[in-house]
Design a protein around this motif. Sequence first.
Motif, PDB file in Angstrom:
ATOM      1  N   ALA A  90       0.820  -1.206   0.000  1.00  9.80           N
ATOM      2  CA  ALA A  90       0.000   0.000   0.000  1.00  9.80           C
ATOM      3  C   ALA A  90       0.853   1.253   0.000  1.00  9.80           C
ATOM      4  O   ALA A  90       1.978   1.262   0.469  1.00  9.80           O
ATOM      5  CB  ALA A  90      -0.901  -0.013   1.227  1.00  9.80           C
ATOM      6  N   GLY A  91       0.267   2.316  -0.515  1.00  9.37           N
ATOM      7  CA  GLY A  91       0.949   3.603  -0.510  1.00  9.37           C
ATOM      8  C   GLY A  91       0.836   4.277   0.851  1.00  9.37           C
ATOM      9  O   GLY A  91       0.256   3.734   1.792  1.00  9.37           O
ATOM     10  N   VAL A  92       1.344   5.483   0.938  1.00  9.84           N
ATOM     11  CA  VAL A  92       1.367   6.190   2.216  1.00  9.84           C
ATOM     12  C   VAL A  92      -0.043   6.536   2.698  1.00  9.84           C
ATOM     13  O   VAL A  92      -0.282   6.644   3.890  1.00  9.84           O
ATOM     14  CB  VAL A  92       2.254   7.458   2.113  1.00  9.84           C
ATOM     15  N   LEU A  93      -0.995   6.698   1.781  1.00 11.03           N
ATOM     16  CA  LEU A  93      -2.358   7.037   2.182  1.00 11.03           C
ATOM     17  C   LEU A  93      -3.130   5.860   2.752  1.00 11.03           C
ATOM     18  O   LEU A  93      -4.224   6.043   3.260  1.00 11.03           O
ATOM     19  CB  LEU A  93      -3.131   7.622   0.996  1.00 11.03           C
ATOM     20  N   THR A  94      -2.598   4.651   2.644  1.00 11.96           N
ATOM     21  CA  THR A  94      -3.323   3.492   3.159  1.00 11.96           C
ATOM     22  C   THR A  94      -2.532   2.762   4.232  1.00 11.96           C
ATOM     23  O   THR A  94      -2.663   1.564   4.397  1.00 11.96           O
ATOM     24  CB  THR A  94      -3.679   2.521   2.019  1.00 11.96           C
ATOM     25  N   LYS A  95      -1.689   3.486   4.970  1.00  9.99           N
ATOM     26  CA  LYS A  95      -0.923   2.884   6.051  1.00  9.99           C
ATOM     27  C   LYS A  95      -1.160   3.636   7.346  1.00  9.99           C
ATOM     28  O   LYS A  95      -1.342   4.849   7.344  1.00  9.99           O
ATOM     29  CB  LYS A  95       0.574   2.906   5.742  1.00  9.99           C
ATOM     30  N   GLY A  96      -1.158   2.921   8.443  1.00 10.28           N
ATOM     31  CA  GLY A  96      -1.138   3.508   9.768  1.00 10.28           C
ATOM     32  C   GLY A  96      -2.318   4.386  10.112  1.00 10.28           C
ATOM     33  O   GLY A  96      -3.473   4.053   9.874  1.00 10.28           O
ATOM     34  N   ALA A  97      -2.010   5.545  10.699  1.00 10.48           N
ATOM     35  CA  ALA A  97      -3.035   6.444  11.214  1.00 10.48           C
ATOM     36  C   ALA A  97      -3.891   7.038  10.098  1.00 10.48           C
ATOM     37  O   ALA A  97      -5.100   7.232  10.277  1.00 10.48           O
ATOM     38  CB  ALA A  97      -2.390   7.550  12.028  1.00 10.48           C
ATOM     39  N   VAL A  98      -3.290   7.311   8.951  1.00 17.41           N
ATOM     40  CA  VAL A  98      -4.056   7.871   7.832  1.00 17.41           C
ATOM     41  C   VAL A  98      -5.103   6.870   7.367  1.00 17.41           C
ATOM     42  O   VAL A  98      -6.256   7.225   7.115  1.00 17.41           O
ATOM     43  CB  VAL A  98      -3.108   8.266   6.673  1.00 17.41           C
ATOM     44  N   ARG A  99      -4.712   5.605   7.289  1.00 17.92           N
ATOM     45  CA  ARG A  99      -5.648   4.544   6.909  1.00 17.92           C
ATOM     46  C   ARG A  99      -6.784   4.443   7.913  1.00 17.92           C
ATOM     47  O   ARG A  99      -7.951   4.319   7.537  1.00 17.92           O
ATOM     48  CB  ARG A  99      -4.897   3.227   6.819  1.00 17.92           C
ATOM     49  N   LEU A 100      -6.466   4.553   9.191  1.00 18.56           N
ATOM     50  CA  LEU A 100      -7.482   4.485  10.239  1.00 18.56           C
ATOM     51  C   LEU A 100      -8.472   5.637  10.102  1.00 18.56           C
ATOM     52  O   LEU A 100      -9.692   5.430  10.171  1.00 18.56           O
ATOM     53  CB  LEU A 100      -6.819   4.502  11.619  1.00 18.56           C
ATOM     54  N   VAL A 101      -7.967   6.845   9.884  1.00 20.66           N
ATOM     55  CA  VAL A 101      -8.844   8.012   9.751  1.00 20.66           C
ATOM     56  C   VAL A 101      -9.746   7.869   8.534  1.00 20.66           C
ATOM     57  O   VAL A 101     -10.965   8.097   8.620  1.00 20.66           O
ATOM     58  CB  VAL A 101      -8.001   9.307   9.667  1.00 20.66           C
ATOM     59  N   PHE A 102      -9.167   7.488   7.385  1.00 15.18           N
ATOM     60  CA  PHE A 102      -9.979   7.326   6.177  1.00 15.18           C
ATOM     61  C   PHE A 102     -11.007   6.205   6.328  1.00 15.18           C
ATOM     62  O   PHE A 102     -12.133   6.325   5.855  1.00 15.18           O
ATOM     63  CB  PHE A 102      -9.106   7.086   4.947  1.00 15.18           C
TER      64      PHE A 102
ATOM     65  N   VAL B 150     -15.589  -5.688   3.185  1.00 16.93           N
ATOM     66  CA  VAL B 150     -14.905  -4.695   2.365  1.00 16.93           C
ATOM     67  C   VAL B 150     -15.750  -3.422   2.274  1.00 16.93           C
ATOM     68  O   VAL B 150     -15.208  -2.325   2.154  1.00 16.93           O
ATOM     69  CB  VAL B 150     -14.584  -5.258   0.963  1.00 16.93           C
ATOM     70  N   ALA B 151     -17.068  -3.544   2.359  1.00 16.96           N
ATOM     71  CA  ALA B 151     -17.918  -2.356   2.343  1.00 16.96           C
ATOM     72  C   ALA B 151     -17.735  -1.534   3.617  1.00 16.96           C
ATOM     73  O   ALA B 151     -17.869  -0.315   3.588  1.00 16.96           O
ATOM     74  CB  ALA B 151     -19.383  -2.756   2.188  1.00 16.96           C
ATOM     75  N   LEU B 152     -17.409  -2.185   4.727  1.00 19.64           N
ATOM     76  CA  LEU B 152     -17.201  -1.462   5.981  1.00 19.64           C
ATOM     77  C   LEU B 152     -15.896  -0.677   5.988  1.00 19.64           C
ATOM     78  O   LEU B 152     -15.879   0.509   6.310  1.00 19.64           O
ATOM     79  CB  LEU B 152     -17.205  -2.444   7.156  1.00 19.64           C
ATOM     80  N   PHE B 153     -14.798  -1.344   5.706  1.00 19.50           N
ATOM     81  CA  PHE B 153     -13.468  -0.723   5.782  1.00 19.50           C
ATOM     82  C   PHE B 153     -12.666  -1.049   4.516  1.00 19.50           C
ATOM     83  O   PHE B 153     -11.811  -1.930   4.525  1.00 19.50           O
ATOM     84  CB  PHE B 153     -12.713  -1.237   7.015  1.00 19.50           C
ATOM     85  N   PRO B 154     -12.879  -0.335   3.409  1.00 20.41           N
ATOM     86  CA  PRO B 154     -12.217  -0.698   2.154  1.00 20.41           C
ATOM     87  C   PRO B 154     -10.808  -0.146   1.979  1.00 20.41           C
ATOM     88  O   PRO B 154     -10.060  -0.641   1.144  1.00 20.41           O
ATOM     89  CB  PRO B 154     -13.142  -0.094   1.103  1.00 20.41           C
ATOM     90  N   ILE B 155     -10.432   0.875   2.745  1.00 17.03           N
ATOM     91  CA  ILE B 155      -9.129   1.513   2.537  1.00 17.03           C
ATOM     92  C   ILE B 155      -8.027   0.543   2.957  1.00 17.03           C
ATOM     93  O   ILE B 155      -8.005   0.042   4.065  1.00 17.03           O
ATOM     94  CB  ILE B 155      -9.011   2.823   3.342  1.00 17.03           C
ATOM     95  N   GLY B 156      -7.105   0.266   2.038  1.00 16.01           N
ATOM     96  CA  GLY B 156      -6.015  -0.655   2.312  1.00 16.01           C
ATOM     97  C   GLY B 156      -6.319  -2.089   1.930  1.00 16.01           C
ATOM     98  O   GLY B 156      -5.582  -2.997   2.276  1.00 16.01           O
ATOM     99  N   LYS B 157      -7.399  -2.313   1.194  1.00 19.55           N
ATOM    100  CA  LYS B 157      -7.742  -3.660   0.724  1.00 19.55           C
ATOM    101  C   LYS B 157      -7.456  -3.756  -0.764  1.00 19.55           C
ATOM    102  O   LYS B 157      -7.455  -2.772  -1.488  1.00 19.55           O
ATOM    103  CB  LYS B 157      -9.228  -3.953   0.946  1.00 19.55           C
ATOM    104  N   ARG B 158      -7.219  -4.978  -1.208  1.00 21.38           N
ATOM    105  CA  ARG B 158      -7.013  -5.244  -2.626  1.00 21.38           C
ATOM    106  C   ARG B 158      -7.837  -6.475  -2.984  1.00 21.38           C
ATOM    107  O   ARG B 158      -7.843  -7.454  -2.262  1.00 21.38           O
ATOM    108  CB  ARG B 158      -5.539  -5.498  -2.912  1.00 21.38           C
ATOM    109  N   VAL B 159      -8.510  -6.409  -4.126  1.00 23.34           N
ATOM    110  CA  VAL B 159      -9.317  -7.530  -4.591  1.00 23.34           C
ATOM    111  C   VAL B 159      -8.454  -8.385  -5.508  1.00 23.34           C
ATOM    112  O   VAL B 159      -7.889  -7.892  -6.479  1.00 23.34           O
ATOM    113  CB  VAL B 159     -10.578  -7.033  -5.322  1.00 23.34           C
ATOM    114  N   VAL B 160      -8.331  -9.687  -5.157  1.00 27.06           N
ATOM    115  CA  VAL B 160      -7.533 -10.615  -5.960  1.00 27.06           C
ATOM    116  C   VAL B 160      -8.363 -11.868  -6.230  1.00 27.06           C
ATOM    117  O   VAL B 160      -9.359 -12.131  -5.563  1.00 27.06           O
ATOM    118  CB  VAL B 160      -6.211 -11.003  -5.249  1.00 27.06           C
ATOM    119  N   ARG B 161      -7.937 -12.637  -7.209  1.00 30.63           N
ATOM    120  CA  ARG B 161      -8.612 -13.903  -7.521  1.00 30.63           C
ATOM    121  C   ARG B 161      -8.489 -14.855  -6.331  1.00 30.63           C
ATOM    122  O   ARG B 161      -7.512 -14.796  -5.574  1.00 30.63           O
ATOM    123  CB  ARG B 161      -8.003 -14.560  -8.755  1.00 30.63           C
TER     124      ARG B 161
END
Length: 117
Positions: free
Chosen positions: A15-27, A76-87
Amino acid sequence: MLYPCHNEGLEDIDAGVLTKGAVRLVFNLLWFLLFGIPLVCIHATSGLLNITMMALIVTIPVALPNAMAHFKMTPVALFPIGKRVVRTEMANYLNTELTKLEIGAVKQEVSDTKPTS
């Protein structure tokens, strides 16, 4: 990519910086309050309606996969930030490789803590 059809939502380790740690929690909290609760209510209601229709009209081949898809999308609908959809195949492979790495790390810790005589 349609999420419920042979796909799974996993934590994104690259994940990028926007989907890690405290920023991810806030989003994720903002998403949960603004969009997550309504989306989960919609998916849960739709899943329950599909199950009800399956019981009333005996449409098991159609209603059961749809109901399962609705319930599968709720996390995923609840907390989608920092998730990735894979097969699903890739998710299973990644889970087995992660388990192997964790077992290897535990074995390494055990061998490091053994006293040498």
